[in-house]
Design an enzyme around this catalytic site. Structure first.
Site, mmCIF file in Angstrom:
data_model
loop_
_atom_site.group_PDB
_atom_site.id
_atom_site.type_symbol
_atom_site.label_atom_id
_atom_site.label_comp_id
_atom_site.label_asym_id
_atom_site.label_seq_id
_atom_site.Cartn_x
_atom_site.Cartn_y
_atom_site.Cartn_z
ATOM 1 N N SER A 12 -17.974 14.071 -20.475
ATOM 2 C CA SER A 12 -17.419 14.264 -19.620
ATOM 3 C C SER A 12 -18.100 14.992 -18.552
ATOM 4 O O SER A 12 -17.416 15.514 -17.274
ATOM 5 C CB SER A 12 -15.896 14.971 -19.966
ATOM 6 N N ASN A 63 -10.753 23.811 -26.929
ATOM 7 C CA ASN A 63 -9.241 23.327 -26.742
ATOM 8 C C ASN A 63 -8.937 24.504 -25.638
ATOM 9 O O ASN A 63 -8.047 23.913 -24.646
ATOM 10 C CB ASN A 63 -8.600 23.194 -27.976
ATOM 11 N N THR A 104 17.983 1.173 11.361
ATOM 12 C CA THR A 104 18.297 0.955 9.889
ATOM 13 C C THR A 104 17.889 -0.638 9.724
ATOM 14 O O THR A 104 18.088 -1.435 10.538
ATOM 15 C CB THR A 104 19.772 1.065 9.723
ATOM 16 N N HIS A 105 17.319 -1.032 8.707
ATOM 17 C CA HIS A 105 16.926 -2.298 8.249
ATOM 18 C C HIS A 105 15.804 -2.779 9.445
ATOM 19 O O HIS A 105 15.790 -3.862 9.460
ATOM 20 C CB HIS A 105 18.078 -3.301 8.310
ATOM 21 N N SER A 153 -13.072 -3.156 16.056
ATOM 22 C CA SER A 153 -13.158 -4.269 15.332
ATOM 23 C C SER A 153 -14.696 -4.821 15.456
ATOM 24 O O SER A 153 -15.265 -4.820 16.555
ATOM 25 C CB SER A 153 -12.384 -5.532 15.650
ATOM 26 N N LYS A 160 -9.916 -4.221 20.175
ATOM 27 C CA LYS A 160 -9.074 -3.752 19.088
ATOM 28 C C LYS A 160 -9.405 -2.199 18.839
ATOM 29 O O LYS A 160 -10.366 -1.631 19.251
ATOM 30 C CB LYS A 160 -9.447 -4.272 17.787
ATOM 31 N N GLU A 165 -3.635 3.843 7.920
ATOM 32 C CA GLU A 165 -3.495 2.746 6.889
ATOM 33 C C GLU A 165 -4.274 3.288 5.785
ATOM 34 O O GLU A 165 -3.619 2.540 4.630
ATOM 35 C CB GLU A 165 -4.474 1.458 7.586
ATOM 36 N N TYR A 199 -4.577 18.809 -29.746
ATOM 37 C CA TYR A 199 -5.644 18.276 -29.028
ATOM 38 C C TYR A 199 -6.039 17.216 -29.532
ATOM 39 O O TYR A 199 -6.237 16.871 -30.711
ATOM 40 C CB TYR A 199 -6.775 19.491 -28.819
ATOM 41 N N LYS A 221 -8.759 14.828 -16.453
ATOM 42 C CA LYS A 221 -9.243 15.319 -15.248
ATOM 43 C C LYS A 221 -9.464 14.456 -14.100
ATOM 44 O O LYS A 221 -9.278 15.114 -12.906
ATOM 45 C CB LYS A 221 -10.527 16.172 -15.859
#
Length: 462
Positions: free
Chosen positions: A25, A112, A157-158, A279, A285, A292, A319, A327
Site C-alpha cells: 500500500s 492495526n 419547477t420542472h 474548442s 466556443k 462540468e 482487522y 485509504k
C-alpha cells in the site's frame, strides 16, 4: 535467499514480486507519512515516561523520528515497495538511521492501531481545511446575493418558469445547503477526534501503557473505549465520504444551473475566461468545463462512498486486510472536494451576471399567473375558483399569442368584476417578488434578512 521482513519469522518463503506489489500500500499510504511520524513520536514519548523502555532509548528514537520528519518535509525520503506500507517503511528508515534500538518503537503497538491512528490524524486535519474552504464559498455566495437582492429572475419547477424570484434568494438557497454541509463536517470531527493508539492488534496490551497520555500528545479529544472497535472502526471515514457526497451533489446542482445560465438560450451569466475553455474545432466556443468537471466528479466521490460501504458491509471484527481499501477513496475524495470548493467559489466570484436578461425572461412568460390567482383570492374569490379562472385565461392567451399583462381591462372585467386597474401593477415581475415578504420568502426584505443571518453565522465574533 528469502528477503528479511519485519514480520517474517514464521515464513519459509517470500512473496513473488508481482504478489508483493498487489499486497503493498506504500504507493498511496505514503500520504500518511507525517501523521505516522506524529503518532510514533507520541507513542515513544509515552513508552519512555511509563518506563516501558529506557528514557535514553526513547530520546534516541524520538530524535531519529524528528530527523525523518524533517527529511520527509523536504522531499528527501524514498519509500520501498518491499516494505509494503508506510509503517514498515518508516521503521526500516528509522533503523537505518539509529540502529536496532528502533525496533523498540513498536513495543505495545500494532500496525492495526497505528494505521487507524494515522487516518484519524489525517482526516481530522483535512476536516478543518474543508470547513475553512466551505466558509469562504459561503461568504462568496452571501456577497453575490447582497449584490443581487433586487435582481429578478425566473424561478423554476420542472425546469419550467414557475414564479419570478430574486437572484439573491436563489443564491441563498445554496448558502443554506453548503451551511448544512459545513455542519455535517463539523460533527464528523467528533468521531475523527478519537485515538485508537494503544488498542494494539485488537485486544490491548500487557504493557502498562498510558493511552490518555498518547491521546493528549496527539491532540485528540479522547481515546477509544473499546480496543476491538478502535482498530476496526471506519465510521469516521464513511461519514466523511457521505458528507462529501452530499456536498458534491449540492455543488453539482449549482454547476448544472451555471451551465444552463451561460448557454445561448439563457444568457443569464458569463463565466470568466479563467474558468472556461475553448474548442479545438469550433472557434466561437466558450465552454463551462470547470462546472462540468465538478458535476462529473460528484459521481467519483459517490463511488468512493459506495466502495467503502461495500468493503465494510461483511467484515467480522477486528482487522482484516480488506481495510487497506479504506485509504485511496478517502485521499481521492479529500483532494477532489478541496479543489472543487475553491473552483466553485472562484467561478461565482468572477462571473458576470446579466441582470437585464434575467429580468426580460420573466416578462414574456406566465410566471405571473399565481399573482393573478392571489389577486382574485385577496378580493374574496375562493382560491380553487381563482386557479381555474386564471388557467382558462392562460389558455386563451397561448392561443392568441400574448400574455396576461397584455389582456385589456375590459376583457378582464368580462371574466370577473373583481379585477380593477391595479391588476397591471400586481402582474409586474418586480412587484410579484417584492410582495413575498413571508419568512424565508423571495421578497427583498426577506432576502436581506437571510443575508444578515448568514453574515452573523459567518462572523460570530463581530
Amino acid at each position: 535467499m528469502m528477503e528479511k521482513k519485519l514480520w517474517g519469522g514464521r515464513f519459509e518463503a517470500s512473496l513473488e514480486a508481482w504478489v508483493e506489489e498487489f499486497g503493498a500500500s506504500i504507493r498511496f499510504d505514503q500520504k500518511l507519512a507525517k501523521f505516522d511520524i506524529q503518532g510514533s513520536i507520541a507513542h515513544v514519548t509515552m513508552l519512555g515516561q511509563t518506563g516501558i523502555i529506557e528514557q535514553a532509548e526513547a530520546d534516541t528514537i524520538k530524535a531519529g523520528l524528528e530527523e525523518l520528519l524533517a527529511e520527509y518535509e523536504t522531499g528527501q525520503l524514498e519509500f520501498d515497495v518491499t516494505n509494503e506500507d508506510i509503517h514498515m517503511n518508516m521503521e526500516s528508515l528509522l533503523t537505518e538511521k539509529i540502529g536496532p534500538v528502533a525496533g523498540k518503537l513498536h513495543t505495545a503497538r500494532s500496525r492495526n492501531d497505528q494505521v487507524a491512528t494515522d487516518m484519524h490524524l489525517y482526516l481530522k486535519d483535512k476536516l478543518h481545511e474543508v470547513i475553512e474552504k466551505l466558509a469562504n464559498l459561503r461568504q462568496v455566495l452571501v456577497h453575490l446575493a447582497e449584490e443581487h437582492v433586487e435582481t429578478v429572475m425566473p424561478g423554476y419547477t420542472h425546469l419550467q418558469h414557475a414564479q419570478p424570484i430574486s437572484f439573491g434568494h436563489h443564491l441563498m438557497a445554496y448558502y443554506q445547503m453548503f451551511t448544512r454541509d459545513s455542519e455535517r463536517f463539523t460533527f464528523n470531527i467528533q468521531h475523527a477526534d478519537m485515538s485508537p493508539l494503544g488498542a494494539a492488534a485488537l485486544a490491548g496490551t500487557t504493557f502498562p501503557i498510558d493511552r490518555q497520555l498518547t491521546s493528549d500528545l496527539m491532540g485528540f479529544a479522547k481515546p477509544y473505549s473499546n480496543s476491538l472497535d478502535a482498530v476496526s472502526d471506519r465510521d469516521f471515514i464513511l461519514e466523511f465520504l457521505s458528507n462529501s457526497s452530499i456536498l458534491m451533489m449540492h455543488a453539482s446542482r449549482l454547476c448544472e444551473e451555471i451551465i444552463n445560465w451561460c448557454s445561448h438560450e439563457y444568457q443569464f451569466v458569463t463565466l470568466s475566461d479563467t474558468f472556461s475553455t475553448g474548442s479545438s474545432i469550433m472557434p466561437q466556443k466558450k465552454n463551462p468545463d470547470m462546472a462540468e468537471l465538478i458535476r462529473g466528479k460528484s459521481g467519483r466521490v459517490v463511488g468512493n462512498l459506495v466502495g467503502l460501504l461495500t468493503v465494510m458491509k461483511a467484515l467480522p471484527l477486528a482487522y482484516n486486510k480488506d481495510l487497506q481499501e479504506d485509504k485511496e477513496g478517502m485521499f481521492d475524495t479529500a483532494e477532489t472536494i478541496t479543489v472543487a470548493i475553491d473552483i466553485l467559489a472562484g467561478m461565482l466570484e468572477s462571473m458576470t451576471v446579466h441582470k437585464d436578461r434575467m429580468a426580460v425572461s420573466t416578462e414574456k412568460d406566465f410566471s405571473n399567473a399565481t399573482e393573478l390567482a392571489d389577486y382574485l383570492a385577496s378580493k374574496g374569490m375562493p382560491f380553487r375558483q381563482a386557479h381555474e379562472v386564471v388557467g382558462k385565461l392562460v389558455l386563451e392567451c397561448t392561443k392568441a399569442g400574448h400574455y396576461l399583462q397584455d389582456i385589456p381591462l375590459e376583457r378582464y372585467q368580462e371574466v370577473t368584476d373583481l379585477i380593477e386597474e391595479d391588476i397591471y401593477q400586481a402582474l409586474q415581475s418586480r412587484t410579484a417578488v417584492e410582495r413575498r415578504t413571508s419568512l424565508g420568502g423571495t421578497g427583498f426584505e426577506s432576502v436581506q434578512h437571510q443575508i444578515q443571518q448568514a453574515t452573523a453565522e459567518l462572523n460570530p465574533d463581530k
